[in-house]
Design a protein around this motif. Structure first.
Motif, mmCIF file in Angstrom:
data_model
loop_
_atom_site.group_PDB
_atom_site.id
_atom_site.type_symbol
_atom_site.label_atom_id
_atom_site.label_comp_id
_atom_site.label_asym_id
_atom_site.label_seq_id
_atom_site.Cartn_x
_atom_site.Cartn_y
_atom_site.Cartn_z
ATOM 1 N N VAL A 52 0.854 -1.190 0.000
ATOM 2 C CA VAL A 52 0.000 0.000 0.000
ATOM 3 C C VAL A 52 0.890 1.239 0.000
ATOM 4 O O VAL A 52 1.913 1.302 0.673
ATOM 5 C CB VAL A 52 -0.932 -0.005 1.225
ATOM 6 C CG1 VAL A 52 -1.817 1.229 1.232
ATOM 7 C CG2 VAL A 52 -1.781 -1.267 1.225
ATOM 8 N N LYS A 53 0.493 2.257 -0.765
ATOM 9 C CA LYS A 53 1.280 3.486 -0.846
ATOM 10 C C LYS A 53 1.319 4.205 0.500
ATOM 11 O O LYS A 53 0.389 4.123 1.304
ATOM 12 C CB LYS A 53 0.694 4.410 -1.913
ATOM 13 C CG LYS A 53 0.787 3.848 -3.331
ATOM 14 C CD LYS A 53 0.237 4.849 -4.334
ATOM 15 C CE LYS A 53 0.343 4.307 -5.759
ATOM 16 N NZ LYS A 53 -0.190 5.259 -6.761
ATOM 17 N N GLN A 54 2.419 4.933 0.712
ATOM 18 C CA GLN A 54 2.614 5.622 1.978
ATOM 19 C C GLN A 54 1.502 6.644 2.253
ATOM 20 O O GLN A 54 1.044 6.789 3.380
ATOM 21 C CB GLN A 54 3.981 6.319 1.981
ATOM 22 C CG GLN A 54 4.314 7.086 3.252
ATOM 23 C CD GLN A 54 4.487 6.188 4.457
ATOM 24 O OE1 GLN A 54 4.656 4.978 4.310
ATOM 25 N NE2 GLN A 54 4.444 6.758 5.642
ATOM 26 N N ARG A 55 1.051 7.340 1.206
ATOM 27 C CA ARG A 55 0.001 8.321 1.403
ATOM 28 C C ARG A 55 -1.281 7.669 1.878
ATOM 29 O O ARG A 55 -1.964 8.187 2.780
ATOM 30 C CB ARG A 55 -0.242 9.093 0.107
ATOM 31 C CG ARG A 55 -1.290 10.187 0.226
ATOM 32 C CD ARG A 55 -1.442 10.944 -1.067
ATOM 33 N NE ARG A 55 -1.937 10.073 -2.132
ATOM 34 C CZ ARG A 55 -2.147 10.452 -3.393
ATOM 35 N NH1 ARG A 55 -1.878 11.707 -3.734
ATOM 36 N NH2 ARG A 55 -2.605 9.606 -4.281
ATOM 37 N N SER A 56 -1.626 6.538 1.317
ATOM 38 C CA SER A 56 -2.835 5.832 1.744
ATOM 39 C C SER A 56 -2.687 5.295 3.157
ATOM 40 O O SER A 56 -3.656 5.300 3.939
ATOM 41 C CB SER A 56 -3.140 4.681 0.779
ATOM 42 O OG SER A 56 -3.402 5.173 -0.521
ATOM 43 N N ILE A 57 -1.499 4.842 3.509
ATOM 44 C CA ILE A 57 -1.270 4.351 4.869
ATOM 45 C C ILE A 57 -1.474 5.467 5.878
ATOM 46 O O ILE A 57 -2.106 5.290 6.927
ATOM 47 C CB ILE A 57 0.145 3.752 4.989
ATOM 48 C CG1 ILE A 57 0.246 2.477 4.160
ATOM 49 C CG2 ILE A 57 0.488 3.460 6.443
ATOM 50 C CD1 ILE A 57 1.629 1.866 4.146
ATOM 51 N N VAL A 58 -0.948 6.652 5.561
ATOM 52 C CA VAL A 58 -1.061 7.785 6.481
ATOM 53 C C VAL A 58 -2.506 8.248 6.608
ATOM 54 O O VAL A 58 -3.019 8.461 7.712
ATOM 55 C CB VAL A 58 -0.155 8.940 6.019
ATOM 56 C CG1 VAL A 58 -0.408 10.190 6.862
ATOM 57 C CG2 VAL A 58 1.309 8.544 6.109
ATOM 58 N N LEU A 59 -3.193 8.418 5.464
ATOM 59 C CA LEU A 59 -4.535 9.000 5.475
ATOM 60 C C LEU A 59 -5.617 8.005 5.878
ATOM 61 O O LEU A 59 -6.627 8.405 6.479
ATOM 62 C CB LEU A 59 -4.862 9.577 4.093
ATOM 63 C CG LEU A 59 -3.973 10.731 3.621
ATOM 64 C CD1 LEU A 59 -4.394 11.189 2.236
ATOM 65 C CD2 LEU A 59 -4.016 11.894 4.602
ATOM 66 N N ARG A 60 -5.433 6.727 5.581
ATOM 67 C CA ARG A 60 -6.492 5.756 5.810
ATOM 68 C C ARG A 60 -6.257 4.873 7.028
ATOM 69 O O ARG A 60 -7.211 4.289 7.554
ATOM 70 C CB ARG A 60 -6.659 4.868 4.573
ATOM 71 C CG ARG A 60 -7.064 5.622 3.324
ATOM 72 C CD ARG A 60 -7.212 4.687 2.146
ATOM 73 N NE ARG A 60 -8.213 3.663 2.389
ATOM 74 C CZ ARG A 60 -8.491 2.672 1.542
ATOM 75 N NH1 ARG A 60 -7.840 2.590 0.394
ATOM 76 N NH2 ARG A 60 -9.410 1.775 1.837
ATOM 77 N N HIS A 61 -5.006 4.767 7.481
ATOM 78 C CA HIS A 61 -4.711 3.866 8.596
ATOM 79 C C HIS A 61 -4.171 4.598 9.824
ATOM 80 O O HIS A 61 -4.677 4.410 10.938
ATOM 81 C CB HIS A 61 -3.702 2.797 8.156
ATOM 82 C CG HIS A 61 -4.203 1.902 7.062
ATOM 83 N ND1 HIS A 61 -4.995 0.799 7.304
ATOM 84 C CD2 HIS A 61 -4.033 1.957 5.720
ATOM 85 C CE1 HIS A 61 -5.296 0.211 6.154
ATOM 86 N NE2 HIS A 61 -4.727 0.887 5.171
ATOM 87 N N MET A 62 -3.146 5.435 9.628
ATOM 88 C CA MET A 62 -2.506 6.077 10.770
ATOM 89 C C MET A 62 -3.308 7.256 11.310
ATOM 90 O O MET A 62 -3.576 7.342 12.514
ATOM 91 C CB MET A 62 -1.084 6.525 10.374
ATOM 92 C CG MET A 62 -0.158 5.375 10.024
ATOM 93 S SD MET A 62 1.445 5.955 9.389
ATOM 94 C CE MET A 62 2.073 6.837 10.815
ATOM 95 N N LEU A 63 -3.694 8.181 10.435
ATOM 96 C CA LEU A 63 -4.360 9.408 10.887
ATOM 97 C C LEU A 63 -5.711 9.154 11.560
ATOM 98 O O LEU A 63 -5.971 9.704 12.643
ATOM 99 C CB LEU A 63 -4.510 10.368 9.710
ATOM 100 C CG LEU A 63 -5.002 11.788 10.046
ATOM 101 C CD1 LEU A 63 -4.064 12.458 11.041
ATOM 102 C CD2 LEU A 63 -5.111 12.624 8.774
#
Length: 337
Positions: free
Chosen positions: A236-247
């Motif tokens: 999974v792309k880093q942007r999706s990880i940040v916006l969909r999982h971490m944030l």
């Protein structure tokens, strides 16, 4: 006669006590399994309890949360319906009040004016009611602006790390090292002309490092969690990880902090107005300005001019504090009672 021997690899016969012990363990295991199956069926029947639902259930059982929510609800309703609740226009000067004004006398309670007059012959109760609007507007807007900027900076620092994280966190450390009120006064003083918006921006900037550091810490904890590692392993792309999982998983603590920050923002905005750094329009009712303008100058003549706005600020700040602390206890498993 010799004892019978068992063949190699054949287990020796077990005694009656051992067999009874095994039977007891089997019955205990069956009871545990049946109990687990019963709990699983009950959970499936009710659909389970989500974190938010469980937190809401804890809030309903917390007396502090109930008191805080009641104060907040009353404050918001008064602010929204101020034109319907206030008995008079807050800027109108009444002849029956101004005719009784003197250097050593300000009219108190009288017919049609439950709390009496202010220093200019205006209805004090109406100005207190309309002052809730200004307090709510400044406090909520300053908190939202600070929250938005803090979330942006905290998410960038927590997602990228490295030198970006170091620079942003050193800036927040410098801001946190200064007393909040002193920093707000400095920011307002740097403006060419004080106004309501300078107060809002000053209070918002003061609260930015609180949200940024809190979100950054939560996101750093999320970076090594199982679901984030699994997302990385799946490509999974880093942007999706940040916006969909971490944030989303890191925002819970920030939202709770925003409720607590509302009380701080109300006090800081009132402090700036008390010091004469707020809105220069004296006809606009605001609790901090009422406390600093007439409350101090005419305290010996009529101390109620200071008591009423000060009490309103304390009660509203207490309501947000009680509700915010209750939310923190309900959502954070470490603080659950």
């Amino acid at each position: 006669m010799t004892e019978p021997t068992t063949q190699a690899g054949t287990p020796a016969p077990r005694s009656g006590n051992e067999q009874a012990s095994d039977a007891g363990r089997n019955r205990l295991g069956d009871r545990k399994k049946a109990r687990l199956d019963e709990l699983a069926q009950a959970s499936a029947a009710t659909g389970g309890v989500s974190l938010l639902r469980d937190a809401f259930r804890r809030l309903r059982r917390n007396p502090a949360a109930i008191v805080g929510a009641a104060i907040i609800a009353l404050f918001v309703l008064v602010a929204i319906f101020a034109p319907l609740i206030a008995p008079h226009d807050p800027v109108q000067r009444f002849d029956e009040l101004t005719s009784r004004l003197a250097a050593d006398h300000i009219p108190g309670r009288m017919d049609g004016f439950p709390l009496g007059s202010d220093e200019l012959g205006r209805d004090l109760l109406s100005r207190l009611i309309y002052g809730s609007r200004q307090t709510l507007f400044v406090g909520v807007l300053a908190t939202l602006i600070g929250l938005a900027i803090g979330v942006l900076l905290g998410s960038i620092a927590g997602a990228l790390g490295g030198w970006v994280d170091n620079i942003l966190m050193r800036i927040t450390d410098v801001m946190l090292a200064l007393p909040a009120l002193l920093l707000a006064i400095t920011l307002v003083a740097l403006a060419s002309k004080s106004s309501q918006w300078t107060v809002i921006m000053a209070v918002a900037i003061v609260n930015v490092p609180v949200f940024a550091r809190l979100l950054r810490g939560s996101m750093l904890a999320q970076r090594e969690s199982d679901h984030v590692l699994a997302a990385r392993a799946l490509g999974v792309k880093q942007r999706s990880i940040v916006l969909r999982h971490m944030l989303p998983n890191a925002m819970t603590a920030v939202i709770v902090q925003a409720t607590l920050t509302l009380s701080v923002a109300i006090i800081e905005a009132a402090s700036l107005s008390f010091l004469g750094l707020g809105d220069p329009d004296r006809d606009r009712a605001e609790w901090g300005a009422m406390l600093g303008d007439a409350g101090v100058r005419y305290f010996e003549v009529r101390p109620e001019l200071a008591y009423y706005p000060a009490l309103a600020i304390i009660v509203v700040a207490l309501g947000f504090t009680l509700f915010g602390e209750a939310m923190r206890e309900a959502i954070d498993p470490k603080n659950r009672r």
